[in-house]
Design an enzyme around this catalytic site. Structure first.
Site, short mmCIF file in Angstrom:
data_model
loop_
_atom_site.label_atom_id
_atom_site.label_comp_id
_atom_site.label_asym_id
_atom_site.label_seq_id
_atom_site.Cartn_x
_atom_site.Cartn_y
_atom_site.Cartn_z
CB SER A 1 -0.72 -0.31 1.29
OG SER A 1 -0.30 -0.02 2.54
NE ARG A 2 0.30 5.12 -4.56
CZ ARG A 2 0.75 4.87 -5.21
NH1 ARG A 2 2.64 5.87 -4.95
NH2 ARG A 2 0.79 4.76 -6.76
CB ALA A 3 1.96 6.94 3.77
CB ILE A 4 -2.18 4.45 6.19
CG1 ILE A 4 -2.23 3.40 5.44
CG2 ILE A 4 -3.70 5.02 7.15
CD1 ILE A 4 -3.04 1.50 6.16
CB THR A 5 -0.88 7.58 9.76
OG1 THR A 5 -0.74 6.03 10.23
CG2 THR A 5 -2.13 7.57 9.69
CB SER A 6 3.98 6.26 7.25
OG SER A 6 3.87 5.54 6.28
CG ASP B 1 -4.17 2.79 10.99
OD1 ASP B 1 -4.37 1.79 10.38
OD2 ASP B 1 -2.74 2.54 10.16
CE LYS C 1 0.72 2.31 12.53
NZ LYS C 1 0.20 1.15 11.15
#
Lengths: 502, 502
Positions: free
Chosen positions: B203-208, B265, B297
């Protein structure tokens, strides 16, 4: 410091409802230099005013170079006239969203955290999506301290009315869930005829087909500012105004808009919403009507008692005397559902018309008697007799006209452009009706946005019906909406239960 | 039935990101007849295609009469070319929102309810606000059955890869929270050099500040369709592709976009997101890396163990063999944070450069050894030795190049336009760094949207520093973003703790 980017302001003529949106060209230097993308939250400033808005990037020629376009609400909030030079930058980090995330994870919020959230919301710093997240995180998860903090924060977010020469200012509120339960105008008329002072501000519908303000707007002007409310109360001892126009608890109005879109109405949120309006209006006493029934908003006695206890505890903490009445809520009250239809019922009761709905009248008398009792106007038996006398003698109707005159005059009730009578599908006794689906039916017909839309019942529970006998009539302002509602009813005949009387 | 209203389609050239928006003139007959307002949800149809969109009412001349304007995403989704006749009507009632409300009130959802929600979301029937409400209602409130239902629903929402001639297809995933922890490209290179088959979609970054797909995109093309993924795996035994381009679990991509905007998340959501991608990709084995540390996290061993147990239970229910490793997560891994900076670290390890980050290398070797062991390639001591040998001999680097060639060729890493070195504020030992605020710093500089943006550490924990000695360098594509990040650091010096060594 970051570079300052200036652009010329222009109105896009696009209505995005309450969420401010600005438009910048994708090929502009500012998008490249600041790393702006579609949906970036940016701060727009002009002179000493600023606004947080969501960016829509414009990819063709709808916007001249070196210009920034504004949606209608963004344009209004910044009080722009056109061609001003405005500066744009990334919106500052929204610290209070950390508290929203904390709440999502089920933790309690401190008074300061709650206050920071409400303050940011009332200053329009939250996107609709962020408000949706805050509201969802709070549904049924606020403890008593949080509800107190939320109530205080909402009061602090706006103006407050003060009434220096009044020792008592009484208010009443129904938590809703019963279509057509429009007692407030009647209660205010009778109680103020009895000498109580009521600066009544009401909300518009949240999830229902009409709020008291929607119904009253059919009868008179309700969009009063603070000075007009005070003048009306001086003249008529009472008013029946919309609360949203006076900046009492403005954060609440922004929350209600999103609650309406999501069709949610959590208890803690609701208690804070109701009490913040009362406190901001300067009330000393508040009577709360909690109808309970299988398809009402509150479905069990236990839930109603918990809610009543929360109302009374939060009221006490904030020095407001609160008294809750748990009432029967098995069927819609009166005959009309929707602003104009409910207004007809209100007038019928106040004018003591022969066909006036008895259930609406008796409920209004019951509430008024308790309100007078709560305000030390005698034992309940005495206040009950007094209320009935004031209604039957026409004094309440005169008092209602006095209030409407003071607000700008009594209006005539609008007629709907389209209507559709619907009959009983078979013969039998009307045994039950589903309040929630009745409310939805009226909303699909256009209520409350179209005031004349809604429906009128032709039967009450327990009534015997022949096949084809009129059951109710649908009203709408457009054929499209009428068809939309009729289509819903075609799939939901069972919202009325007709059968053998037990 | 409702009247049919037709309008001519035109592109507005406005980018509203993923939420489809349409524009209709306020003075049009359709607005009046259908009761459309700003923010009404409407259904737009052309031939056999239809779309639910949010309405923006246009109040001036930006749109010709009898036309309907489309935002970019709405235009694309309906595959319009221009001047088609489209029909509009109120969006049908969205029944699955009742289930969302049920969840808000803390009730469990059935498999069918969860499936209806995910199906509606993946068919673009939810507004961003409604998706935000669903996600918020689920944060930390999904039970195991609901996570299984969510995972299955997300798999069912999209395509599935099948690998008829493969008995084993292995995968690995890190739940994130440690900036710079970019082991995946290294693990895939070593493990596939050892003969494992890995159709890795990330995936691409979610919150990072960067996801594996963001980092890999700096090095090669990751936007592969299903056929390209299969061709790459046939050629190179592995791929390192972006998962979003192949319609595996498309609902997940829509949820991730809103999670990113809200910076949330939740565990259940995350487990479903990760496992749905693995199952849709046809994997048989998945190794999950869960770093634990005070600012990672996951902050406690107990939380990590619960998460591991949920991963393994849900995997088992869906016939995927899952093994979780709980790893140390006290500081950022490697030196780079942000897509390009992390790509530099990956290449340094694969090329066995002298200055390559040892922590990144050792962590990748540890994970690869477990992956090989899980896939029955020997005892852990044997697989550990094998992994190191494949890296040191250059076979892993050759294999990595083979994968990149198969995906379209190795690219050169972009340089940032602006940089700012920052030194230690005083002398002492680097005792701690706050991973969350480091990640935020890199994001404020523009990562991951600007691939070259981010930061590069010049010191690791335990290192002695003289005052002014380089601590890290900020990188950004624009001066605005560099200033924005530097301003945040000016208020957050304490994200690095420098003091007396204990």
């Amino acid at each position: 410091m970051a570079a300052i980017h200036t652009l010329f302001a222009t109105s896009m003529g696009i209505d995005t409802h309450q969420e401010p949106v600005v438009f910048i060209r994708a090929d502009s230097e500012v998008c490249r230099a600041e790393g702006f993308n579609a949906n970036t939250r940016i701060e727009v400033s002009v002179n000493d005013r600023s606004l947080i808005a969501t960016l829509n990037v414009v990819t063709n020629e709808v916007l001249p170079a070196r210009h920034i376009g504004f949606s209608r609400i963004a344009w209004q909030r910044l009080a722009l006239a056109g061609h001003e030079m405005v500066t744009v930058r990334h919106a500052p980090v929204l610290h209070s969203m950390s508290a929203v995330r904390k709440k999502m994870y089920g933790n309690s919020l401190s008074h300061k955290e709650m206050n920071d959230i409400i303050s940011d919301i009332s200053q329009h710093r939250y996107s609709d999506m962020q408000i949706a997240a805050f509201l969802t995180a709070c549904v049924e998860r606020l403890n008593t301290d949080e509800v107190i903090a939320l109530t205080q924060s909402m009061v602090a977010s706006g103006k407050r009315l003060s009434w220096p020469d009044r020792l008592q200012l009484v208010d009443k509120h129904c938590i809703g869930g019963l279509p057509g339960n429009r007692t407030t105008p009647i209660v205010v008329a009778i109680a103020s005829a009895a000498g109580l002072v009521m600066a009544k501000t009401s909300s518009r519908a949240i999830t229902s087909p009409s709020g008291t303000a929607d119904t009253m707007e059919v009868l008179t002007r309700v969009h009063l500012d603070l000075a007009e409310i005070q003048a009306t109360v001086r003249k008529a001892n009472a008013c029946l105004a919309w609360g949203g126009a006076v900046n009492l608890s403005p954060a609440d109005d922004m929350l209600i808009r999103i609650e309406r879109a999501l069709d949610i109405d959590g208890t803690g949120q609701m208690v804070a919403s109701v009490l913040s309006k009362k406190i901001a209006a300067g009330s000393t006493h508040a009577l709360i009507d909690i109808p309970v029934g299988p398809t009402a908003k509150v479905r069990s006695q236990a839930t109603a008692e918990n809610m009543a206890s929360l109302f009374e505890t939060v009221g006490k903490a904030l020095k407001l005397k609160v008294c809750c009445l748990i009432t029967e809520g098995n069927e819609a009250i009166g005959y009309g559902i929707g602003p104009a239809q409910e207004a007809r019922d209100v007038l019928a009761v106040l004018q003591c018309q022969p066909g006036a709905p008895a259930d609406l009248r008796e409920r209004a008398l019951f509430l008024t008697a308790h309100l007078l009792n709560m305000a030390d106007r005698g034992e309940l038996s005495e206040t009950t007799a007094l209320a009935r006398e004031l209604l039957q003698s026409g004094q309440a109707w005169q008092q209602f006209q006095r209030i409407c005159e003071a607000q700008g005059g009594l209006k005539s009730i609008p007629e709907a452009a389209c209507s559709l009578p619907l009959g009983a599908r078979h013969s039998g006794t009307l045994l039950a009706m589903d309040n929630r689906r009745l409310a939805r039916l009226a909303k699909l017909a256009g209520a409350p946005y179209s005031p004349a839309a809604g429906l009128r019942l032709h039967a009450k529970l327990g009534q015997a019906l022949a096949m084809g006998q009129p059951l109710f009539t649908l009203y709408a302002d457009s054929q499209g909406e009428l068809d939309y509602a009729a289509d819903y009813y075609a799939h939901n005949h069972d919202l009325f239960m007709i059968g053998e009387a037990p």
